[in-house]
Motif scaffolding. Structure first.
Motif, PDB file in Angstrom:
ATOM      1  N   TRP A  91       0.846  -1.191   0.000  1.00 47.46           N
ATOM      2  CA  TRP A  91       0.000   0.000   0.000  1.00 47.46           C
ATOM      3  C   TRP A  91       0.883   1.243   0.000  1.00 47.46           C
ATOM      4  N   VAL A  92       0.273   2.376  -0.333  1.00 46.45           N
ATOM      5  CA  VAL A  92       0.978   3.659  -0.330  1.00 46.45           C
ATOM      6  C   VAL A  92       0.296   4.571   0.678  1.00 46.45           C
ATOM      7  N   THR A  93       1.085   5.216   1.516  1.00 47.99           N
ATOM      8  CA  THR A  93       0.562   6.090   2.559  1.00 47.99           C
ATOM      9  C   THR A  93       1.009   7.526   2.325  1.00 47.99           C
ATOM     10  N   TYR A  94       0.038   8.443   2.389  1.00 51.67           N
ATOM     11  CA  TYR A  94       0.349   9.879   2.393  1.00 51.67           C
ATOM     12  C   TYR A  94       0.210  10.361   3.832  1.00 51.67           C
ATOM     13  N   ALA A  95       1.224  11.052   4.338  1.00 48.89           N
ATOM     14  CA  ALA A  95       1.190  11.567   5.703  1.00 48.89           C
ATOM     15  C   ALA A  95       1.640  13.025   5.721  1.00 48.89           C
ATOM     16  N   LEU A  96       0.790  13.893   6.263  1.00 44.45           N
ATOM     17  CA  LEU A  96       1.135  15.298   6.459  1.00 44.45           C
ATOM     18  C   LEU A  96       1.549  15.480   7.907  1.00 44.45           C
ATOM     19  N   MET A  97       2.783  15.936   8.098  1.00 41.75           N
ATOM     20  CA  MET A  97       3.322  16.066   9.443  1.00 41.75           C
ATOM     21  C   MET A  97       2.773  17.305  10.144  1.00 41.75           C
ATOM     22  N   ASP A  98       2.735  17.227  11.442  1.00 47.61           N
ATOM     23  CA  ASP A  98       2.346  18.365  12.276  1.00 47.61           C
ATOM     24  C   ASP A  98       3.431  18.558  13.329  1.00 47.61           C
ATOM     25  N   TYR A  99       4.633  18.855  12.858  1.00 45.95           N
ATOM     26  CA  TYR A  99       5.764  19.002  13.762  1.00 45.95           C
ATOM     27  C   TYR A  99       5.664  20.298  14.560  1.00 45.95           C
ATOM     28  N   PRO A 100       6.181  20.293  15.778  1.00 49.84           N
ATOM     29  CA  PRO A 100       6.170  21.530  16.577  1.00 49.84           C
ATOM     30  C   PRO A 100       7.147  22.559  16.023  1.00 49.84           C
ATOM     31  N   TRP A 101       6.831  23.839  16.251  1.00 47.97           N
ATOM     32  CA  TRP A 101       7.725  24.924  15.860  1.00 47.97           C
ATOM     33  C   TRP A 101       9.059  24.731  16.571  1.00 47.97           C
ATOM     34  N   PRO A 102      10.200  25.013  15.958  1.00 51.17           N
ATOM     35  CA  PRO A 102      10.384  25.736  14.685  1.00 51.17           C
ATOM     36  C   PRO A 102      10.555  24.826  13.477  1.00 51.17           C
ATOM     37  N   MET A 103      10.197  23.550  13.594  1.00 55.08           N
ATOM     38  CA  MET A 103      10.354  22.634  12.468  1.00 55.08           C
ATOM     39  C   MET A 103       9.347  22.956  11.372  1.00 55.08           C
ATOM     40  N   LYS A 104       9.781  22.817  10.108  1.00 53.27           N
ATOM     41  CA  LYS A 104       8.916  23.129   8.971  1.00 53.27           C
ATOM     42  C   LYS A 104       7.885  22.018   8.768  1.00 53.27           C
ATOM     43  N   GLN A 105       6.717  22.421   8.277  1.00 61.43           N
ATOM     44  CA  GLN A 105       5.679  21.442   7.969  1.00 61.43           C
ATOM     45  C   GLN A 105       6.045  20.702   6.684  1.00 61.43           C
ATOM     46  N   LYS A 106       5.971  19.381   6.732  1.00 61.81           N
ATOM     47  CA  LYS A 106       6.350  18.553   5.589  1.00 61.81           C
ATOM     48  C   LYS A 106       5.328  17.439   5.401  1.00 61.81           C
ATOM     49  N   ASP A 107       5.352  16.848   4.202  1.00 59.50           N
ATOM     50  CA  ASP A 107       4.585  15.628   4.011  1.00 59.50           C
ATOM     51  C   ASP A 107       5.496  14.545   3.442  1.00 59.50           C
ATOM     52  N   LEU A 108       4.985  13.323   3.480  1.00 61.78           N
ATOM     53  CA  LEU A 108       5.772  12.159   3.090  1.00 61.78           C
ATOM     54  C   LEU A 108       4.853  11.147   2.438  1.00 61.78           C
ATOM     55  N   VAL A 109       5.293  10.612   1.304  1.00 65.89           N
ATOM     56  CA  VAL A 109       4.553   9.552   0.617  1.00 65.89           C
ATOM     57  C   VAL A 109       5.446   8.319   0.574  1.00 65.89           C
ATOM     58  N   THR A 110       4.936   7.212   1.097  1.00 67.23           N
ATOM     59  CA  THR A 110       5.754   6.014   1.204  1.00 67.23           C
ATOM     60  C   THR A 110       5.035   4.767   0.695  1.00 67.23           C
ATOM     61  N   ARG A 111       5.800   3.918   0.055  1.00 65.01           N
ATOM     62  CA  ARG A 111       5.325   2.594  -0.329  1.00 65.01           C
ATOM     63  C   ARG A 111       5.665   1.623   0.796  1.00 65.01           C
ATOM     64  N   HIS A 112       4.702   0.795   1.159  1.00 65.87           N
ATOM     65  CA  HIS A 112       4.895  -0.234   2.181  1.00 65.87           C
ATOM     66  C   HIS A 112       4.751  -1.601   1.520  1.00 65.87           C
ATOM     67  N   VAL A 113       5.719  -2.475   1.745  1.00 62.52           N
ATOM     68  CA  VAL A 113       5.689  -3.826   1.175  1.00 62.52           C
ATOM     69  C   VAL A 113       5.873  -4.831   2.309  1.00 62.52           C
ATOM     70  N   VAL A 114       4.937  -5.768   2.429  1.00 61.64           N
ATOM     71  CA  VAL A 114       4.962  -6.756   3.502  1.00 61.64           C
ATOM     72  C   VAL A 114       5.620  -8.038   3.012  1.00 61.64           C
ATOM     73  N   LYS A 115       6.552  -8.535   3.827  1.00 65.68           N
ATOM     74  CA  LYS A 115       7.199  -9.822   3.561  1.00 65.68           C
ATOM     75  C   LYS A 115       7.017 -10.697   4.792  1.00 65.68           C
TER      76      LYS A 115
END
Length: 199
Positions: A91-115
Motif C-alpha cells: 500500500w501507499v501512505t500519504y502523511a502530512l506532518m504536524d511538527y512543533p515549531w520551529p520545524m517546517k511542515q512537511k509531508d511524506l509519501v511512502t510505499r509499504h511492502v509486507v514480507k
C-alpha cells in the motif's frame, strides 16, 4: 510509523557502508532507542532503531498500518493521512506532518511492502513521492527508508524492531532535534501498543 524518516531506495552497498555498532540513546517504559553512524559517498548520518514488545499477535498489529483511522490514532505528529491499497501485501501512505515549531511542515509519501515468513513479518518502507499530488506550500520529504520487523515471541507477545534513516542534512542541531523526534516516536509506539492490544 511513521512517518518520518528516507529516500529513493539506497543500494545495499550504500546502506551497509561503514556501519558502526548500535549505541543505546534512551530507554523508557519498555522502549529502547538506539543510533548508529552510517556513511555513504556523500553524507554521514545516523540510523535510528527502536525495540519494544506488544502483547498482541502480528495480524492485530498489521491492521494498525492499513486503516486511516487507526494510523491517525497512533502515529503522533501526523495530522492528515491517506492510504491507497495496492494489494494484500502493498500500500501507499500519504502523511502530512504536524511538527512543533520551529520545524517546517512537511509531508511524506511512502510505499509499504509486507514480507512474511513462519515466525516474523517485515514491512519495508521507501519513499514514493509522486504517488500523491503535491500540496502547495508543503515541502515533500524525498529521502526516506525504514523497516518494521515483527517477531513472534511466544505467549501472545511480539517483538517490534523498527529502523529508519534519512540522508537529508538536518536543518537544526541534533541536540535540538533528538528530544523532539524521540518523544514523537515514543508516544507513537505507546499508542500503537495500546491499539493493537485492545482492538
Amino acid at each position: 510509523m511513521v512517518f518520518l524518516c528516507l529516500c529513493t531506495e539506497l543500494s545495499a552497498a550504500d546502506r551497509n557502508k561503514d556501519m558502526g555498532g548500535w549505541k543505546l540513546s534512551r530507554e523508557t517504559e519498555g522502549i529502547s532507542i538506539y543510533y548508529r553512524w552510517l556513511n555513504t559517498d556523500s553524507l554521514r548520518t545516523r540510523e535510528m532503531r527502536a525495540q519494544f514488545f506488544i502483547h498482541a499477535k502480528i495480524p492485530a498489529i498489521l491492521r494498525q498500518f492499513t486503516k486511516v483511522e487507526n494510523y491517525l490514532s497512533w502515529a503522533v505528529g501526523i495530522k492528515e493521512c491517506r492510504i491507497k491499497i495496492i494489494n494484500d501485501s502493498s500500500w501507499v501512505t500519504y502523511a502530512l506532518m504536524d511538527y512543533p515549531w520551529p520545524m517546517k511542515q512537511k509531508d511524506l509519501v511512502t510505499r509499504h511492502v509486507v514480507k512474511k515468513s513462519r515466525s516474523e513479518t517485515e514491512i519495508i518502507i521507501y519513499a514514493e513521492p509522486k504517488a500523491f499530488p503535491p500540496k502547495e506550500g508543503i515541502e515533500r520529504m524525498q529521502n526516506y527508508t525504514g523497516e518494521w520487523k515483527f517477531v513472534s515471541a511466544g505467549e501472545g507477545n511480539t517483538l517490534i524492531d523498527y529502523r529508519a534513516v534519512s540522508f537529508t542534512k538536518p536543518v537544526f542541531p541534533r541536540f535540538i532535534l533528538d528530544p523532539v523526534i524521540q518523544k514523537l516516536f515514543i508516544d507513537s509506539f505507546h499508542e500503537l501498543k495500546y491499539l493493537a492490544e485492545t482492538q
